[in-house]
Design a protein around this motif. Structure first.
Motif, PDB file in Angstrom:
ATOM      1  N   UNK B  40     -35.111   1.454  22.172  1.00  0.00           N
ATOM      2  CA  UNK B  40     -34.421   0.903  21.019  1.00  0.00           C
ATOM      3  C   UNK B  40     -34.836   1.499  19.687  1.00  0.00           C
ATOM      4  N   UNK B  41     -35.571   2.609  19.711  1.00  0.00           N
ATOM      5  CA  UNK B  41     -35.981   3.232  18.455  1.00  0.00           C
ATOM      6  C   UNK B  41     -34.873   4.173  18.007  1.00  0.00           C
ATOM      7  N   UNK B  42     -33.962   3.692  17.167  1.00  0.00           N
ATOM      8  CA  UNK B  42     -32.813   4.504  16.771  1.00  0.00           C
ATOM      9  C   UNK B  42     -33.137   5.398  15.580  1.00  0.00           C
ATOM     10  N   UNK B  43     -34.015   4.928  14.702  1.00  0.00           N
ATOM     11  CA  UNK B  43     -34.342   5.691  13.504  1.00  0.00           C
ATOM     12  C   UNK B  43     -35.406   6.709  13.883  1.00  0.00           C
ATOM     13  N   UNK B  44     -35.098   7.995  13.745  1.00  0.00           N
ATOM     14  CA  UNK B  44     -36.052   9.026  14.203  1.00  0.00           C
ATOM     15  C   UNK B  44     -36.473   9.997  13.110  1.00  0.00           C
ATOM     16  N   UNK B  45     -35.775  10.028  11.992  1.00  0.00           N
ATOM     17  CA  UNK B  45     -36.147  10.985  10.970  1.00  0.00           C
ATOM     18  C   UNK B  45     -35.460  10.711   9.656  1.00  0.00           C
ATOM     19  N   UNK B  46     -35.768  11.528   8.679  1.00  0.00           N
ATOM     20  CA  UNK B  46     -35.166  11.458   7.357  1.00  0.00           C
ATOM     21  C   UNK B  46     -34.660  12.849   7.019  1.00  0.00           C
ATOM     22  N   UNK B  47     -33.505  12.924   6.370  1.00  0.00           N
ATOM     23  CA  UNK B  47     -32.936  14.238   6.067  1.00  0.00           C
ATOM     24  C   UNK B  47     -33.722  14.915   4.950  1.00  0.00           C
ATOM     25  N   UNK B  48     -33.517  16.171   4.822  1.00  0.00           N
ATOM     26  CA  UNK B  48     -34.326  17.009   3.947  1.00  0.00           C
ATOM     27  C   UNK B  48     -34.186  16.640   2.476  1.00  0.00           C
ATOM     28  N   UNK B  49     -32.966  16.607   1.950  1.00  0.00           N
ATOM     29  CA  UNK B  49     -32.795  16.461   0.508  1.00  0.00           C
ATOM     30  C   UNK B  49     -32.770  14.992   0.068  1.00  0.00           C
ATOM     31  N   UNK B  50     -31.911  14.236   0.726  1.00  0.00           N
ATOM     32  CA  UNK B  50     -31.691  12.864   0.263  1.00  0.00           C
ATOM     33  C   UNK B  50     -32.480  11.817   1.043  1.00  0.00           C
ATOM     34  N   UNK B  51     -33.233  12.254   2.015  1.00  0.00           N
ATOM     35  CA  UNK B  51     -34.040  11.321   2.805  1.00  0.00           C
ATOM     36  C   UNK B  51     -33.212  10.186   3.381  1.00  0.00           C
ATOM     37  N   UNK B  52     -32.042  10.538   3.862  1.00  0.00           N
ATOM     38  CA  UNK B  52     -31.205   9.509   4.489  1.00  0.00           C
ATOM     39  C   UNK B  52     -31.731   9.217   5.885  1.00  0.00           C
ATOM     40  N   UNK B  53     -31.651   7.959   6.299  1.00  0.00           N
ATOM     41  CA  UNK B  53     -32.128   7.621   7.647  1.00  0.00           C
ATOM     42  C   UNK B  53     -31.243   8.288   8.702  1.00  0.00           C
ATOM     43  N   UNK B  54     -31.883   8.836   9.685  1.00  0.00           N
ATOM     44  CA  UNK B  54     -31.141   9.571  10.702  1.00  0.00           C
ATOM     45  C   UNK B  54     -31.588   9.160  12.098  1.00  0.00           C
ATOM     46  N   UNK B  55     -30.624   9.285  13.019  1.00  0.00           N
ATOM     47  CA  UNK B  55     -30.914   8.988  14.424  1.00  0.00           C
ATOM     48  C   UNK B  55     -30.624  10.206  15.277  1.00  0.00           C
ATOM     49  N   UNK B  56     -30.823  10.050  16.564  1.00  0.00           N
ATOM     50  CA  UNK B  56     -30.517  11.137  17.495  1.00  0.00           C
ATOM     51  C   UNK B  56     -29.043  11.489  17.415  1.00  0.00           C
ATOM     52  N   UNK B  57     -28.734  12.774  17.436  1.00  0.00           N
ATOM     53  CA  UNK B  57     -27.344  13.209  17.489  1.00  0.00           C
ATOM     54  C   UNK B  57     -27.010  13.766  18.877  1.00  0.00           C
ATOM     55  N   UNK B  58     -27.949  14.533  19.434  1.00  0.00           N
ATOM     56  CA  UNK B  58     -27.633  15.294  20.644  1.00  0.00           C
ATOM     57  C   UNK B  58     -28.669  15.029  21.729  1.00  0.00           C
ATOM     58  N   UNK B  59     -28.530  15.787  22.836  1.00  0.00           N
ATOM     59  CA  UNK B  59     -29.533  15.727  23.892  1.00  0.00           C
ATOM     60  C   UNK B  59     -30.111  17.115  24.151  1.00  0.00           C
ATOM     61  N   UNK B  60     -29.912  18.049  23.229  1.00  0.00           N
ATOM     62  CA  UNK B  60     -30.324  19.420  23.508  1.00  0.00           C
ATOM     63  C   UNK B  60     -31.133  20.060  22.388  1.00  0.00           C
TER      64      UNK B  60
END
Lengths: 416, 763, 99
Positions: B40-60
């Motif tokens: 259930x950990x959907x939040x995995x990172x922050x984007x480079x410029x705006x530090x927007x919350x990001x989750x997994x996009x792909x499996x590769x």
């Protein structure tokens, strides 16, 4: 349109829809006073200074691809004035001074960062050579500091002082040396020239140079013929092909130089570091990637891509010098076409054809030279006399013996 | 959450790991990504410029968002990190925590931080650029942190040679390997996944009535049994180079919990292949819409992969949206596994697939125009001909089509070719000598055709190699046609994201066009789209489409940017393996090295050689004292120096003397046997090349010495002079630098001592 | 990148040293008396040492198998694509200048 912080704020508030084109897209006219063949760093700077210093604006810059698509579009961005020989020393010194005023001159942030450049040396003999070089720089009016081993360690603590293959005896520090954002330089000069009325013609390849009675009359291009009384050839690695259109052979052999950038990282390298024994140089861009390179691949090439042996050699050099970068991942590799000369120094000169001028032979040091090259080429084309700081960059110097061979390696093109 | 009875993971082997200090449990076969999603950990990172919350996009490996630091190595993709006991991963580019990141305030200033803003400001006052602005920009830049300590990880390099290199072990690649393997060719099959089989491990496609992953396992078992076939999983082919040379990175030790001292982390391979079949598949792309970057918005094929391969449902209520037939498989697979499908949305007005019945609501002619949920998707705003409404869901599986993974085919200058029917670029045939491209990498979108293409390409290669082909039954797969109606961007309220890593939006690309950065290369450099760690794998197509639209051109006319190695980022330590410390260059030692070192002589570098600078005696405290004594000794008595480092070249033949007359500026044909003469040779431009003494041992036998530094250069020069300029001379020479030791003995007492017979006294 | 040495077979580029164009095979005769005013220098020497056609296309250049048999090779290849068309031993070529 003038750029400024206030403009960024004002435009931002209005949704950024008010930004004007950085340059026009004019159709080529049938005639100009002058034509510059090559829309890279040197060509664009030449056009800019012709307009700014000499008031000549009826000029076309003809670029076969998009502006800045050559070596200015991909290089290791080093800016320095640490040359040794008279002939080179004053030229790069002049160039560095132009760099220092460039942002305000162009009203474009080329992100010139004078973070300091350190040339490491690895033997007593090399120390002596760098001491001489440093003294020559100081005589020129530039800056140089000779560091011993501990001096280097205070700046670059992450070097492998214990295990590196070639021990670090010290380094020559050039505090005013540094880096700049290469694309911004091309765009800044392009915008500046365009604003002054120069026509920048992209996707226009020169296919022939018209000569009558020993005098240039114009060029043939993929977009039609264009007349001009003066034509400057500023095509870097492709100089041989352009000069051949005028029936000339040049003392130039084109070679591939590879370079690399890693993924973006938080600040870790604050200088430009140059490792002579491995021929490896590295800095960190403002976007965070480590930008580095090394030697030519050493075989003549126009492919703008290289092969693994030199890739691996550069990586190995990095590992012996500063193993902390081992965990950084190379994101992209690229290559450019380097116009190598028999003494490793450039050519800014008239040719035997009246009205035809040439600026080439920058080997792989052309980026730092962009401002002075444009300045001097503009001076030459406008006044028919070489500029004082470029007067030794003669085309015939290889025949007369007035070589400018910084490395002393002799007349083989790929040894410089 | 985990789904029962799904996945190739081994539920009997739980594995403990941590993310940002919080402990979780996964299973053997999980990646960090699948385990995080399962927990259930959907939040995995922050984007480079705006530090927007990001989750997994792909499996590769194309994953743009889930970049973590583990084992001190930054920027690792969670999708490629195989779970092992004690894996401790940290998210990046956030402070003080992933959930509460202070720099997310940048997003509020986004209108002022758009494309190219830094070129238009930060110029005044001048001193502020280096003093204030640049340090701030540098600190904000970059994603991961590089420790300043030496990287002591173990890396290796290796060579491999083969008749056929198959890149990618999906359906097309497996068939190619099978055909060539059975024919007896030397085959290497490289796949970047730990588990070979490509998309067959992620789909519910059946081949010859068997589940695809089992069919693949059967083929792999046969390939593994063939002595002429080498399977290389966890191996990404990173670059295509001249002469059939390919670079490849094998991840050897990353997945091992406690690697032994001699297990390398990675091995960089140079594979020389007479032929290559590129079967690298395709990478799915999304569709840009307002706020399309929220955690929980994922590639539809990735949602299937997490479900089928790892038994993880990417959400509790999943919406699926696409412009093509493939997207429907996601809805079908989820529904069959008992996961709630909030809706199947198709942008096309009347797709054949819509004909029912279906286990989930279907809406055609529908586009997603917005989303909500800051730290994770909560709902979508959807629009169809009837109007706009909200759809509650916690996951959106989106498919905008597929981009063939053709990168290697474009590493040697060529550009790909546009194919309207799949709305994608495909490789240009013959772009890389000796390489053919098959399967989805070639734009072939149905599995039966991929299987056939792989087999046929291998048959062609065998013919090229002068080998007999083999008969192989072509298997049949049960997936259907692939229809697509291009859709790149949906207009809406809010920013539509193209490059997730560098935070480049549709508006940025449009602004670039407005400012006349009309070439795709200019747009890329100006906006930085495609310059982030994923190198545009997830954004190039859409950005190109937006630029084409903004400049009134078609997609083919706008073109692509240049493809460059490496295909995935490769550690400097891997490509530089062996270079650390003394490994960078050979060390050359004089004959008397050991006795010299025993006498405490400080050794200095002379090129690759080590030579003593002086021999200190007890009581001497400075180098000056030692050198003064040694100079006095030579001036008044005798001194000995080991000069074995000088080049020595043995020259023999009837024309040896004439040859030396040619290469030296002075005459050697007049030198009597038993005597030595100093010689000077020049470069062709008249400068000194080298000097040395040359001895004549017999009328047709000389031994030349050169300086230490120029030994190799002189040897090369002599060979050139002989072979190219004077081939008529009957002379041969060979380097004997390392075959003979050489000592210089100098001083007024030399004559006397040298007339003593040679003795065994130590030097 | 690989070259096929006529004596050793296909070898990695690492084994070879690159000199330059086959212009180096056209070594001019040098007659100090005849060229007295220029100290022996002539246009032929400028051509030999410095001036190059430098084509973006097919050319022939000189490589030395330093890490192998020591043979000097004349390689005909394309500088734009790196395709190699022919590799010959320099000693087998006819019509070289020498003195």
């Amino acid at each position: 349109m003038r750029y400024s912080g206030l403009k960024v704020l004002a435009q931002g508030v209005m949704g950024n829809r008010g930004w004007r084109p950085a340059w026009r897209t004019p159709a080529p006219k049938s005639e100009y006073d002058m034509i510059i063949i090559g829309g890279g760093g040197h060509g664009l700077a030449t056009a800019y200074y012709l307009a700014k210093n000499h008031g000549i604006t009826n000029i076309a810059v003809l670029e076969k691809g998009y502006l800045g698509s050559g070596n200015i579009g991909r290089n290791t961005t080093i800016v320095r004035a640490n040359y040794f020989l008279p002939g080179n020393s004053e030229f790069y010194s002049h160039s560095l001074k132009l760099w220092e005023g460039l942002e305000s001159d162009l009203n474009y942030n080329v992100m010139h960062s004078q973070r300091g450049l350190i040339n490491l040396f690895h033997s007593d003999g090399q120390r002596d050579a760098f001491a001489r070089r440093g003294n020559a720089m100081i005589n020129q009016g530039d800056d140089a500091i000779l560091l011993d081993r501990e001096g280097v360690r205070s700046h670059l603590p992450y070097l492998d002082f214990e295990q590196t293959r070639f021990p670090i005896y010290g380094g020559l520090l050039h505090p005013r040396g540094g880096t700049a954002r290469h694309d911004a330089v091309a765009w800044g000069y392009a915008r500046g020239a365009d604003q002054r009325g120069v026509d920048l013609i992209q996707n226009c390849e020169v296919t022939g140079i018209d000569i009558q009675n020993g005098r240039v009359t114009g060029v043939q291009t993929t977009r039609g013929p264009i007349r001009a009384k003066k034509v400057g050839m500023v095509a870097a690695g492709r100089s041989g092909q352009v000069a051949a259109m005028a029936g000339m052979r040049l003392p130039v052999e084109s070679h591939i130089l590879q370079a690399f950038v890693t993924e973006g990282l938080k600040p870790v390298i604050d200088h430009v570091v140059s490792f002579g024994m491995g021929h490896f140089y590295i800095s960190q861009s403002d976007k965070g990637g480590l930008v580095f390179g090394g030697d030519l691949d050493f075989y003549a090439s126009y492919a703008a891509r290289g092969n693994l042996p030199m890739v691996e050699h550069v990586m190995e050099a990095g590992m012996t010098l500063m193993p902390m970068i081992g965990r950084a991942k190379v994101l992209r590799s690229w290559g450019g076409i380097m116009d190598m000369t028999p003494d490793g120094s450039p050519i800014i000169d008239k040719t035997a054809i009246e009205g035809l001028y040439i600026d080439c032979g920058w080997n792989y040091g052309g980026f730092k030279a962009v401002p002075a090259s444009g300045w001097c080429m503009a001076h030459l084309m406008a006044t028919d006399h070489p500029h004082e700081v470029a007067r030794r960059f003669r085309l015939n110097r290889f025949a007369t013996g007035h070589l400018l061979d910084e490395e002393g390696t002799g007349s083989q093109h790929n040894l410089h | 959450m985990r789904v029962v009875n799904k996945g190739q993971i081994d539920r009997s082997r739980p594995i403990g790991f941590s993310f940002d200090g919080r402990n979780h449990v996964g299973f053997a076969g999980d990646t960090l990504a699948s385990a995080l999603l399962a927990n259930g950990q959907r939040l995995v990172g922050r984007s480079f410029k705006y530090h927007r919350p990001r989750g997994l996009w792909s499996a590769g490996s194309e994953e743009p968002n889930a970049l973590v630091t583990a084992r001190q190595i930054p920027n690792q993709r969670a999708t490629m990190l195989e779970l092992y006991d004690g894996l401790a991963a940290e998210s990046q580019n956030r402070w003080p925590s992933l959930r509460w990141d202070v720099l997310s305030i940048n997003d509020a200033f986004a209108p002022f931080l758009g494309a190219g803003f830094y070129y238009k400001t930060f110029m005044w006052p001048r001193a502020f650029w280096e003093g204030l602005y640049e340090p701030l920009i540098r600190r904000a830049a970059g994603l991961g942190k590089l420790p300043r300590s030496h990287d002591t990880g173990r890396y290796e390099k290796a060579y491999a040679f083969c008749d056929l290199l198959v890149v990618g072990a999906g359906p097309a690649g497996l068939m190619a390997a099978l055909v060539a393997g059975r024919a007896g060719a030397n085959v290497i099959v490289a796949d970047e996944d730990a588990r070979m089989g490509g998309r067959l491990n992620a789909e519910t496609i059946q081949i010859d009535g068997q589940p695809g992953d089992q069919w693949a396992a059967g083929i792999l078992a046969e390939l593994a049994s063939l002595p002429n076939v080498r399977l290389m999983p966890r191996t990404t082919v990173t670059g295509a180079y001249d002469g059939g040379t390919y670079g490849a990175l094998e991840r050897v030790g990353h997945h091992v919990a406690a690697p032994g001292a001699d297990l390398p982390l990675e091995c960089f391979w140079r594979i020389v292949a007479r032929r290559c079949i590129l079967a690298a598949g395709a990478i799915e792309r999304g569709i840009a819409f307002a706020n399309n970057d929220r955690p929980g918005i994922m590639a539809a094929s990735a949602v299937r992969a997490y479900l089928n391969r790892w038994g993880v449902a990417a959400g509790r209520s999943v919406a699926v949206w696409g412009n093509n037939d493939d997207a429907w498989r996601t809805a079908q697979d989820l529904a069959a596994a008992g996961v709630r499908v909030a809706a199947m949305l198709d942008s096309r007005a009347d797709p054949a697939r819509a004909k029912g019945p279906h286990d989930f609501p279907v809406f055609t002619g529908t586009q997603v125009v917005g989303s909500r949920g800051r730290h994770g998707l909560e709902g979508l705003q959807i629009r169809d001909p009837k109007g706009t409404r909200m759809l509650a869901c916690d996951c959106l599986a989106v498919s905008g089509g597929w981009n063939p993974t053709l990168h290697l085919s474009c590493h040697m200058n060529d550009r790909p070719v546009w194919r309207e029917d799949i709305a994608g670029f495909v490789p240009k045939p013959g772009a890389v000598p000796g390489m053919s491209v098959v399967g989805a990498a070639n734009g072939t979108m149905d599995t039966t055709a991929c299987l056939a293409e792989g087999a046929r390409a291998a048959q062609d290669c065998l013919k090229d190699l002068g080998m007999a082909g083999v008969d192989v039954d072509l298997p049949q797969a049960d997936d259907g046609r692939f229809d697509i109606s291009p859709l790149w961007v949906v207009a809406g309220q809010g920013r539509a994201w193209l490059d997730f890593q560098n935070d480049v939006t549709v508006k940025d690309v449009q602004q670039a066009a407005r400012e006349n950065f009309a070439s795709v290369e200019h747009m890329k450099r100006y906006t930085t789209q495609g310059m982030a760690p994923d190198q545009g794998k997830n954004s190039n197509m859409a950005a190109l489409a937006v630029l084409a639209d903004a400049t009134g051109r078609g997609i083919p006319e706008t073109g692509t940017t240049t493809y460059r190695p490496p295909f995935v980022p490769v550690a400097i330590a891997a490509m530089g393996a062996g270079g650390r410390g003394k490994g960078f260059a050979p060390e050359r030692f004089m004959t008397s090295h050991l006795p010299t070192v025993e006498r405490g002589a400080p050794m200095i570098e002379a090129g690759l050689w080590y030579r003593p600078s002086y021999f200190p005696r007890p009581g001497e405290t400075t180098w000056q004292q030692s050198c003064d004594r040694e100079v006095r000794a030579v001036r008044t008595a005798v001194g000995v120096a080991d000069v074995s480092t000088l080049g020595k070249i043995d020259i023999q033949g009837p024309d040896a003397a004439a040859f030396l007359d040619f290469v030296y500026i002075n005459r050697f044909s007049t030198l009597k046997p038993g005597r030595v003469r100093y010689g000077l040779m020049l470069r062709e431009d008249g400068h000194v090349l080298d000097d040395g003494t040359t001895a004549r041992l017999a009328p047709d036998h000389f031994v030349m010495t050169t300086t230490t530094a120029a030994a190799g250069l002189v040897m090369r020069h002599l060979e050139f002079v002989h072979q190219a300029l004077c081939p008529q001379f009957d002379v041969r020479f060979i380097s004997v630098t390392e075959q003979w030791a050489q000592f210089a003995i100098a001083g007024p007492k030399v004559t006397r001592s040298s007339q003593q017979p040679a003795r065994d006294a130590p030097v | 990148m690989r070259l096929s040495c006529p004596l050793c077979g296909p070898r990695d580029r690492r084994e070879f040293y690159y000199y330059g164009s086959d212009d180096y095979l056209n070594r001019p005769h040098s007659d100090p008396q005849a060229d007295a005013s220029s100290g022996g220098w002539s246009d032929a020497w400028e051509d030999y040492l410095h001036l190059r056609d430098n084509p973006a296309g097919r050319l022939r250049d000189l490589w030395y198998h330093e890490g192998g048999c020591g043979a000097w090779l004349a390689v005909t290849r394309d500088t734009s694509t790196h395709q190699v068309f022919d590799v010959a031993l320099v000693v087998d070529l006819k019509g070289k200048a020498g003195s």
